[in-house]
Scaffold this motif. Structure first.
Motif, PDB file in Angstrom:
ATOM      1  N   CYS A   1       0.735  -0.930  -0.318  1.00  0.00           N
ATOM      2  CA  CYS A   1      -0.222   0.250  -0.050  1.00  0.00           C
ATOM      3  C   CYS A   1       0.694   1.333  -0.181  1.00  0.00           C
ATOM      4  CB  CYS A   1      -0.851   0.165   1.005  1.00  0.00           C
ATOM      5  SG  CYS A   1       0.144   0.079   2.429  1.00  0.00           S
TER       6      CYS A   1
ATOM      7  N   CYS B   1      -2.831  -5.832   4.891  1.00  0.00           N
ATOM      8  CA  CYS B   1      -2.716  -6.277   3.752  1.00  0.00           C
ATOM      9  C   CYS B   1      -2.741  -7.173   3.092  1.00  0.00           C
ATOM     10  CB  CYS B   1      -1.232  -5.216   3.134  1.00  0.00           C
ATOM     11  SG  CYS B   1      -1.894  -3.329   3.171  1.00  0.00           S
TER      12      CYS B   1
ATOM     13  N   LEU C   1      -5.925  -7.963   0.598  1.00  0.00           N
ATOM     14  CA  LEU C   1      -5.929  -6.880  -0.519  1.00  0.00           C
ATOM     15  C   LEU C   1      -6.786  -7.732  -1.310  1.00  0.00           C
ATOM     16  CD1 LEU C   1      -3.679  -4.159  -0.220  1.00  0.00           C
ATOM     17  CD2 LEU C   1      -6.090  -4.337   0.377  1.00  0.00           C
TER      18      LEU C   1
ATOM     19  N   ARG D   1      -5.573  -4.786  -8.604  1.00  0.00           N
ATOM     20  CA  ARG D   1      -3.885  -5.393  -7.694  1.00  0.00           C
ATOM     21  C   ARG D   1      -2.998  -5.393  -8.302  1.00  0.00           C
ATOM     22  NH1 ARG D   1      -3.902  -8.484  -2.195  1.00  0.00           N
ATOM     23  NH2 ARG D   1      -1.396  -7.528  -1.939  1.00  0.00           N
TER      24      ARG D   1
ATOM     25  N   CYS E   1      -3.519   9.510  -7.309  1.00  0.00           N
ATOM     26  CA  CYS E   1      -4.401   8.765  -7.126  1.00  0.00           C
ATOM     27  C   CYS E   1      -5.618   9.303  -7.332  1.00  0.00           C
ATOM     28  CB  CYS E   1      -4.561   8.758  -5.518  1.00  0.00           C
ATOM     29  SG  CYS E   1      -5.918   7.339  -4.909  1.00  0.00           S
TER      30      CYS E   1
ATOM     31  N   GLY F   1      -0.134  -0.835  -5.641  1.00  0.00           N
ATOM     32  CA  GLY F   1      -1.677  -0.362  -5.617  1.00  0.00           C
ATOM     33  C   GLY F   1      -3.186  -1.051  -6.621  1.00  0.00           C
TER      34      GLY F   1
ATOM     35  N   HIS G   1      -4.209   4.134  -4.542  1.00  0.00           N
ATOM     36  CA  HIS G   1      -3.817   3.721  -3.688  1.00  0.00           C
ATOM     37  C   HIS G   1      -4.651   2.194  -2.804  1.00  0.00           C
ATOM     38  CE1 HIS G   1      -2.029   7.939  -2.044  1.00  0.00           C
ATOM     39  NE2 HIS G   1      -0.806   7.428  -2.895  1.00  0.00           N
ATOM     40  N   SER G   2      -3.658   1.738  -2.450  1.00  0.00           N
ATOM     41  CA  SER G   2      -4.643   0.478  -2.532  1.00  0.00           C
ATOM     42  C   SER G   2      -5.506   0.840  -0.659  1.00  0.00           C
ATOM     43  CB  SER G   2      -3.477  -0.738  -1.518  1.00  0.00           C
ATOM     44  OG  SER G   2      -2.849  -1.123  -2.842  1.00  0.00           O
ATOM     45  N   LYS G   3      -5.390   2.106  -0.116  1.00  0.00           N
ATOM     46  CA  LYS G   3      -6.309   2.169   1.312  1.00  0.00           C
ATOM     47  C   LYS G   3      -7.044   2.938   0.532  1.00  0.00           C
ATOM     48  CE  LYS G   3      -3.507   0.229   4.388  1.00  0.00           C
ATOM     49  NZ  LYS G   3      -4.124  -0.979   5.306  1.00  0.00           N
TER      50      LYS G   3
ATOM     51  N   THR H   1     -10.026   0.424  -1.668  1.00  0.00           N
ATOM     52  CA  THR H   1     -10.733  -0.708  -0.448  1.00  0.00           C
ATOM     53  C   THR H   1     -11.200  -0.088   0.655  1.00  0.00           C
ATOM     54  OG1 THR H   1      -8.184  -1.084   0.967  1.00  0.00           O
ATOM     55  CG2 THR H   1      -9.404  -2.428  -1.455  1.00  0.00           C
TER      56      THR H   1
END
Length: 646
Positions: free
Chosen positions: A260, A282, A285, A300, A311, A324, A336-338, A341
Motif C-alpha cells: 500500500c 494488507c 487485499l 491489484r 490517486c 496499488g 492507492h490500495s487503502k 478499499t
C-alpha cells in the motif's frame, strides 16, 4: 495412556495422537486456549487442547442437568450447547432422554446465570437464554450470530458474547502465559491502564489494548487478548500477496508496506529473499474490484510503475515503486490500495474469477445522423434540434426538467417528449462517487423522488440503487469537475468527517466538491454546483453571479424585494439582482402539467407565468416562484414552497 506410537484418548478421538503445541482453535471445545499444549492426529488434522483431553471422561454428572448423566459424544453433529448457546460439531456431552447438550468447555466451566465482571461492565450481567443476533459491546470485533448473550438490565441495548464475559475470569485467563511470540519471558495478566512507559498498543496487531491484556515489563512487550488467544500465523505462503513464503517479525520496526506504500511501525510480514514487507491487514487485499470513481474494473498490482501519477480517489501523489490498483483499459489510472478499499469507495465484492459481463449501457439506437430511438421513449423517434438562439421556457427536458434553453435537444416527431442532447446520452448503468454500488437509470417511476445529493424534489429521470436516488443533474458531476465560480482549479469529491460550508450558499452541506490545492479552501455543494447558469424570467435572461467583494454596497432582490447578501451567489440581469432561491424555487425539479402525491394530497405542478400571480395558501402572499403546486379538486388553492405546504 502414553505409548511409543502416541497418546490414546479414546473418549476424544479414535486414533492415536501425538503431543503438539499449537495456538489454534481446539476441535475438542471449539475455543482458543491461552496455552499451546495439546494433542494432534496427523491423519485427521484433529487438534485437542491438553486440558480437554486429559480431563474428558466417558460420562459426567452435571449440576445443570442433575436428573440424568451426560455421555460424551464424538460423532459429528450440528448442535447447540444448552448452557451458552454456541454451536459445536465434534465433541460434546449429551442426555439422549432429554435432548440436552453441553459442550466440553461448559461441562467444565458452566456459565453462571448472573455474573459480575467489573472489567467488562460496571453492572451485573444476566445470561439471556434465547438465541439472538447482536453487536457485542466488549469490542471484540465479532457480531453475535444467533446465540445466547449476557445482557445488562440497567443499560439499554448492552449485550456481550458469553465467551467475552467468561473470558475475563481467571479460569480462562491465567495470571501468566508462555506465548510463542515471546518465548524469552512469561507474559503477566494486567488489568486497567497499560504502564506509562509503553505505547498502550498490542505488539502484533497495533490496536490499543483494552482493560485486560498481557505484558512483559522486562521487554516492554504487550499483547491484547485477541492476539493471545488467536495470534497471527508465524509464517505463511499466500501467492495473492507475494510469490514467496512470508514470516511475521514480532518487533517494533519502522517500515514501508510494499502493498500500500504507507508506513508501519511494528510486526510486518517479511520476505527475506526479496526484502518485501507488508502490513498484516494488507495480506487480504482483493485482486480485482469495481470502485465508485471509475467505470472499469481495477486490478491489484505489486508495482504501479506509472511515474508522476496521482490517486484516482484522494488525488494525492502515488509512489510508483509500491503496490496499488490500476486500470487495464485506461493507461495512467492508478489508486492507492487503502483508497480503493475504503468503505465508501468499494462495495467489498472480490471479482477475481467472476467473468465481466458486457453491459448494454447505450441509452438509444441511432436511426440516422439526426434521429434516435431512446429506450425511455421507444414508441416514437426523436429528432435532433441544434439550438443556440431560442430560449424556450415552456419546453422542458423530461430527464433533468430544465428548460431547453440554449442547448441542442431531441424532440419527439409525434408528441411533446423532449430530451437535451446531453441528457439523452446518459448510460443505462453507471458508477458514481456518491454510492458504492452501480446505479441504474430509471425513467418511468410514478410520482416524485428526493435526490440524495442536492435534496431537490424531482419527477424526472433518476439513477437508483436500493433506497439511493440521484437526479441526472447530480449524477452528471464527475471528476475532475470544472465550475466557472472557481476557474483556477478543478474540484473533486472527497469524503469528509464533517459537513463543510458551501461557498455558493454559506450553508453546511454533507456532500461537497472541493479544491485540493494547498491553501485554497473552496467548497461547493451539489445543489449549488448544479444551478443553471442562465435562466429566463418574464422575457429577460438572468445570469448566475458568484458574489461580489465585501463592502460593494447593498442590493435588494427584484422578486421578493428583500435585501441580498452580495457575498453569496445570486442572479443578475442588467442592473437587477435576484436571490437564487427566488429564481429557482423549491419545485424546479418537477415537470409542469404533471400531478404528484405529496403528504397524502394530490397536486398539479403549475408553471407560474401568468400576468397575475395567485395567492399562496400557506404564506398568504402572491406566489413568486416559477413553479408552484395547485391542490387538485380546488380551483384556487396554491402553494409556492415546500414549507408552505408543511
Amino acid at each position: 495412556m502414553d505409548s511409543d506410537e502416541g497418546v490414546s484418548l479414546p473418549w476424544i478421538h479414535k486414533h492415536l495422537m501425538v503431543p503438539w503445541n499449537d495456538m489454534r482453535k481446539g476441535d475438542c471445545c471449539g475455543r482458543f486456549e491461552a496455552i499451546s499444549a495439546g494433542y494432534y492426529c496427523k491423519s485427521c488434522d484433529f487438534f485437542a487442547h491438553k486440558k480437554c483431553g486429559d480431563e474428558a471422561s466417558e460420562s459426567i454428572q452435571h449440576p445443570s442437568h442433575s436428573i440424568h448423566p451426560l455421555w460424551l459424544q464424538s460423532i459429528p453433529h450440528k448442535n447447540v450447547c444448552n448452557l451458552c448457546g454456541s454451536k459445536f460439531v465434534d465433541i460434546y456431552y449429551r442426555c439422549e432422554i432429554c435432548n440436552f447438550n453441553v459442550d466440553l468447555h461448559c461441562a467444565k466451566y458452566p456459565p453462571p446465570e448472573v455474573i459480575d465482571v467489573s472489567v467488562t461492565h460496571p453492572h451485573k450481567l444476566t445470561l439471556f437464554k434465547k438465541r439472538i443476533t447482536f453487536d457485542c459491546d466488549a469490542k471484540c470485533g465479532k457480531r453475535g450470530d444467533y446465540e445466547f448473550a449476557y445482557k445488562c438490565h440497567e443499560c439499554d441495548d448492552i449485550s456481550f458474547h458469553v465467551d467475552c464475559v467468561w473470558n475475563q475470569l481467571e479460569v480462562e485467563h491465567p495470571l501468566e502465559v508462555n506465548h510463542s511470540y515471546h518465548s524469552v519471558h512469561a507474559l503477566k495478566l494486567l488489568t486497567g491502564q497499560p504502564p506509562e512507559y509503553s505505547d498502550g498498543k498490542c505488539r502484533l496487531c497495533g490496536k490499543k489494548v483494552d482493560k485486560v491484556f498481557y505484558h512483559c515489563s522486562s521487554c516492554n512487550f504487550t499483547l491484547d487478548m485477541c492476539c493471545v488467544l488467536n495470534p497471527p500465523q508465524q509464517s505463511l505462503l499466500d501467492l495473492r500477496a507475494h510469490d514467496h513464503q512470508l514470516s511475521l517479525v514480532p518487533r517494533l520496526d519502522s517500515f514501508t508496506c510494499n502493498a500500500c506504500g504507507l508506513k508501519g511501525d511494528r510486526s510486518p510480514y517479511v520476505c527475506f529473499q526479496c526484502d518485501f514487507k507488508i502490513h498484516q491487514d494488507c495480506l487480504g487485499l482483493p485482486r480485482i474490484i469495481n470502485i465508485t470513481r471509475h467505470d472499469h474494473r481495477i486490478s491489484r498490482t505489486s508495482v504501479l510503475g506509472v511515474v508522476g501519477s496521482v490517486c484516482g480517489v484522494c488525488r494525492k501523489k502515488v509512489d510508483w515503486t509500491y503496490g496499488g490498483y490500476s486500470c487495464q483499459r485506461c493507461p495512467g489510472y492508478v489508486v492507492h490500495s487503502k483508497c480503493a478499499t475504503r468503505q465508501d469507495v468499494w462495495n467489498e465484492k472480490e471479482l477475481e474469477g467472476v467473468p465481466e459481463e458486457i453491459e448494454d449501457i447505450e441509452p438509444y439506437i441511432v436511426i440516422d445522423e439526426n434521429t434516435i430511438q431512446h429506450f425511455s421513449h421507444k414508441e416514437h423517434y426523436l429528432r435532433l434540434n441544434v439550438n443556440g438562439v431560442l430560449y424556450e421556457v415552456s419546453k422542458r427536458c423530461n430527464a433533468c426538467i430544465h428548460p431547453i434553453g440554449l442547448q441542442s435537444f431531441y424532440d419527439c416527431i409525434d408528441c411533446d417528449f423532449v430530451l437535451h442532447q446531453n441528457c439523452a446520452a446518459h448510460p443505462k448503468n453507471r458508477w458514481h462517487m456518491l454510492h458504492s454500488e452501480q446505479l441504474t437509470l430509471v425513467t418511468n417511476e410514478v410520482g416524485f423522488f428526493q435526490c440524495g445529493a442536492c435534496l431537490r424534489m424531482s419527477n424526472g429521470f433518476m439513477y437508483k440503487f436500493g433506497d439511493t436516488k440521484l437526479d441526472v443533474r447530480c449524477i452528471s458531476i464527475s471528476e475532475p469537475f470544472f465550475h466557472p465560480s472557481h476557474p483556477l482549479h478543478p474540484l473533486y469529491y472527497l469524503s469528509l468527517d464533517k459537513d463543510e460550508i458551501c461557498n455558493g450558499c454559506n450553508l453546511e452541506e454533507p456532500h461537497v466538491l472541493r479544491c485540493i490545492e494547498d491553501g485554497c479552501e473552496f467548497f461547493l455543494g451539489f445543489k449549488c454546483a448544479t444551478l443553471p447558469q442562465v435562466v429566463m424570467i418574464d422575457g429577460d435572461l438572468l445570469s448566475l453571479c458568484y458574489g461580489e467583494e465585501e463592502g460593494s454596497g447593498k442590493y435588494w432582490c427584484d422578486i421578493c424585494e428583500k435585501e441580498t447578501n452580495p457575498e453569496t451567489w445570486f442572479y443578475k440581469a442588467h442592473s437587477a439582482i435576484f436571490h437564487k432561491e427566488c429564481v429557482v424555487g423549491d419545485f424546479s425539479g418537477l415537470m409542469p402539467r404533471t400531478t404528484i402525491e405529496y403528504l397524502d394530497r394530490s397536486f398539479e405542478v403549475v408553471l407560474n407565468d401568468g400576468t397575475t400571480r395567485p395567492f399562496c395558501k400557506g404564506c398568504e402572499s402572491r406566489c413568486i416562484y416559477p413553479i408552484i403546486l395547485k391542490l387538485l379538486g380546488n380551483s384556487d388553492t396554491y402553494f409556492c414552497s415546500d414549507k408552505c405546504i408543511c
